[in-house]
Write an enzyme that holds these catalytic residues in place. Structure first.
Site, PDB file in Angstrom:
ATOM      1  N   ASN A  12     100.988  49.564   5.994  1.00 36.62           N
ATOM      2  CA  ASN A  12     100.423  48.599   7.159  1.00 36.62           C
ATOM      3  C   ASN A  12     100.029  49.827   8.224  1.00 36.62           C
ATOM      4  O   ASN A  12     100.825  50.255   8.940  1.00 36.62           O
ATOM      5  CB  ASN A  12     101.122  47.583   7.746  1.00 36.62           C
ATOM      6  CG  ASN A  12     100.420  46.792   8.765  1.00 36.62           C
ATOM      7  OD1 ASN A  12      99.499  47.215   9.274  1.00 36.62           O
ATOM      8  ND2 ASN A  12     101.019  45.816   9.168  1.00 36.62           N
ATOM      9  N   ARG A  93      97.870  46.304   3.506  1.00 38.60           N
ATOM     10  CA  ARG A  93      97.329  45.301   4.522  1.00 38.60           C
ATOM     11  C   ARG A  93      96.086  45.735   5.028  1.00 38.60           C
ATOM     12  O   ARG A  93      96.056  46.895   5.745  1.00 38.60           O
ATOM     13  CB  ARG A  93      98.446  45.082   5.757  1.00 38.60           C
ATOM     14  CG  ARG A  93      97.938  43.948   6.347  1.00 38.60           C
ATOM     15  CD  ARG A  93      98.836  43.964   7.653  1.00 38.60           C
ATOM     16  NE  ARG A  93      98.398  42.743   8.477  1.00 38.60           N
ATOM     17  CZ  ARG A  93      98.651  42.326   9.606  1.00 38.60           C
ATOM     18  NH1 ARG A  93      99.407  43.168  10.270  1.00 38.60           N
ATOM     19  NH2 ARG A  93      98.232  41.262  10.404  1.00 38.60           N
ATOM     20  N   HIS A 182      96.004  36.697  10.161  1.00 39.08           N
ATOM     21  CA  HIS A 182      97.486  36.356   9.979  1.00 39.08           C
ATOM     22  C   HIS A 182      97.572  35.423   8.661  1.00 39.08           C
ATOM     23  O   HIS A 182      98.560  34.709   8.432  1.00 39.08           O
ATOM     24  CB  HIS A 182      98.232  35.576  11.001  1.00 39.08           C
ATOM     25  CG  HIS A 182      98.624  36.373  12.197  1.00 39.08           C
ATOM     26  ND1 HIS A 182      98.593  35.931  13.516  1.00 39.08           N
ATOM     27  CD2 HIS A 182      98.912  37.760  12.503  1.00 39.08           C
ATOM     28  CE1 HIS A 182      98.976  36.593  14.396  1.00 39.08           C
ATOM     29  NE2 HIS A 182      99.181  38.025  13.740  1.00 39.08           N
ATOM     30  N   ARG A 243      97.249  39.410  24.422  1.00 36.61           N
ATOM     31  CA  ARG A 243      95.604  38.921  24.470  1.00 36.61           C
ATOM     32  C   ARG A 243      95.753  37.640  25.216  1.00 36.61           C
ATOM     33  O   ARG A 243      96.869  36.848  25.081  1.00 36.61           O
ATOM     34  CB  ARG A 243      95.243  38.672  23.066  1.00 36.61           C
ATOM     35  CG  ARG A 243      95.437  39.986  22.086  1.00 36.61           C
ATOM     36  CD  ARG A 243      94.915  39.719  20.787  1.00 36.61           C
ATOM     37  NE  ARG A 243      94.991  40.827  20.021  1.00 36.61           N
ATOM     38  CZ  ARG A 243      95.698  40.787  18.936  1.00 36.61           C
ATOM     39  NH1 ARG A 243      95.932  39.449  18.305  1.00 36.61           N
ATOM     40  NH2 ARG A 243      95.853  41.823  17.859  1.00 36.61           N
ATOM     41  N   GLU A 386     105.736  38.969   5.517  1.00 39.23           N
ATOM     42  CA  GLU A 386     104.486  39.457   4.989  1.00 39.23           C
ATOM     43  C   GLU A 386     104.135  40.662   3.870  1.00 39.23           C
ATOM     44  O   GLU A 386     103.230  40.700   3.178  1.00 39.23           O
ATOM     45  CB  GLU A 386     103.470  40.067   6.195  1.00 39.23           C
ATOM     46  CG  GLU A 386     102.792  38.930   7.054  1.00 39.23           C
ATOM     47  CD  GLU A 386     102.465  39.250   8.472  1.00 39.23           C
ATOM     48  OE1 GLU A 386     103.191  39.761   9.205  1.00 39.23           O
ATOM     49  OE2 GLU A 386     101.227  39.206   8.666  1.00 39.23           O
TER      50      GLU A 386
END
Ligand code: AMP
Length: 399
Positions: A12, A93, A182, A243, A386
């Site tokens: 990732n 990813r 996600h 965010r 993940e």
């Protein structure tokens, strides 16, 4: 001890970090994992765990290539031997698959070129993802490399949920739609939820709340994602660590025209200096709670804004789904913060949601039920994984 038959290296790659995990997909465990942070800076920080040993040290990783090579050096230093562990593939990813890519995809030169072309859609995320692929291909050229997309689970959103109400020609020309992110986590968690309850995946209506530093909600109707809170970019939706989530788009014009901020400044403001950090000065919920306990009014307000937004999405998705069987919390905040779970669901008894406070605060770590026996909606905490999902998708792509 006999080792695993097959392992997958999951990579990732971010702009200044490289996360990796060596996964045994059959056993569902990570054999080794770690991260190199602050790549390209004067000193980088490396962390790698293998079996019950760990290395954490300052290193020099001038670029992503050096960082990945360092991973293998550190792994060897702890006695790891990739050949003996049956490494068969590398799973990457990728944040954005655009309109074209959703299934896990065996990477060749044409795919790399396509992914690089998608970079304008995800300028913060896709370029380092492509870089990670190129670096890993150079270092492990003999292995198949597979891209797994964060947008994949949402590629099939109903048009009513995926379409923004803007000029249709402009949207088509610039590929503007809700992509959602996600997705690997939302799919993994919703599948795990069905497993935990011993119910068929295709029968459950689920609301999944992935609350990490980035945060997103999804509505999953009998196995199909029908709405999600992140949009064309990961900026939309819930309040996050840094965010803003949903805001009036008019604020952007106002900041540009009246406050005189440049587009880059506004981008940084909304992506990196907003959310909990912007309101409370901290983006880690453990710190936010500490500030609240010390009487900090800004932290209290930040928490209330966060919870209010979360409740709005839960209510919206109950309506989208026409009621839910499952609400599942996951990721750093969702798995660990009992107060957020309690406050987000408080007062929803008329909608069939009743938390069991003893279960909610039990301190258990695994996938578990936290609602009361008589709750019509089963509330779960489901740890996300993940890396495992990417490793399994990688093997599936290879047949
Ligand atoms: P993630 O992006 O899933 O790794 O989540 C990271 C975030 O989870 C951190 O920024 C914290 O806000 C939150 N977090 C991690 N551990 C805890 C904890 N024990 N209690 C509350 N929040 C936590």
């Amino acid at each position: 001890m006999t080792g695993p038959e097959t392992t997958v290296l999951v990579v990732n790659s971010g702009s200044s970090s490289l996360k990796f995990s060596l996964v045994d997909p059959a056993a569902g465990v990570a054999l080794a994992d770690g991260i190199i942070e602050r790549i390209c800076e004067e000193t980088s920080h490396a962390k790698l765990g293998y079996r019950d040993q760990e290395i954490a040290r300052e290193v020099r990783a001038a670029d992503h290539d050096a960082a990945l090579r360092l991973v293998f050096d550190l792994f060897a230093e702890l006695g790891g031997d990739l050949d003996a562990l049956g490494l068969v593939a590398v799973g990457h990813r990728m944040v954005h698959g655009g309109q074209r890519y959703h299934a896990p995809t065996l990477i060749d030169d044409a795919v790399v070129a396509d992914l690089a072309e998608l970079s304008p859609l995800a300028p913060l995320h896709n370029p380092p993802g492509v870089l990670g692929i190129e670096v890993a291909q150079r270092i492990l050229p003999e292995l198949p490399h597979v891209a797994v997309f964060d947008t994949a689970f949402f590629h099939d959103l109903p048009a009513a949920a995926a379409t923004y109400a803007i000029d249709a020609d402009v949207a088509a020309q610039w590929q503007i739609r809700r992509y959602g992110f996600h997705g690997t986590s939302h799919r993994y968690v919703s599948e795990q939820a069905a497993d935990l309850l011993g119910r068929p995946y295709g029968e459950l209506k689920q609301i999944v709340l992935h609350l990490g530093n980035g945060a997103s909600a999804s509505a999953v109707d009998r196995g199909r994602a029908v709405d999600t809170s992140m949009g064309m970019t990961p900026l939309e939706g819930l309040v996050m660590g840094t965010r803003c989530g949903d805001i009036d788009p008019g604020i952007v014009f106002y900041l540009a025209r009246t406050a005189g901020l440049s587009m880059d400044e506004i981008d940084t403001l909304l992506n990196r200096r907003s959310g909990m950090l912007g309101l409370a000065g901290e983006n880690d919920f453990r710190e936010v709670h500490r500030l609240i306990d010390a009487g900090d009014a800004a932290a209290r307000l930040a928490y209330e804004v966060y919870v209010h937004r979360l409740r709005k999405y839960i209510g919206a998705y109950l309506a989208v789904l026409g009621g839910a069987d499952v609400i599942a919390f996951t990721a750093g905040v969702g798995e660990n913060d009992a107060a957020v779970r309690r406050d987000a669901l408080a007062g929803l008894e008329p909608l069939g949601v009743r938390l069991d406070e003893a279960r909610n605060t039990s301190g258990d770590r695994g996938a578990r039920v936290i609602s009361a026996e008589d709750s019509a909606v089963t509330v779960l905490v489901v740890p996300t994984d993940e890396e495992l999902a990417i490793a399994r998708d990688t093997l599936a792509a290879l047949g």
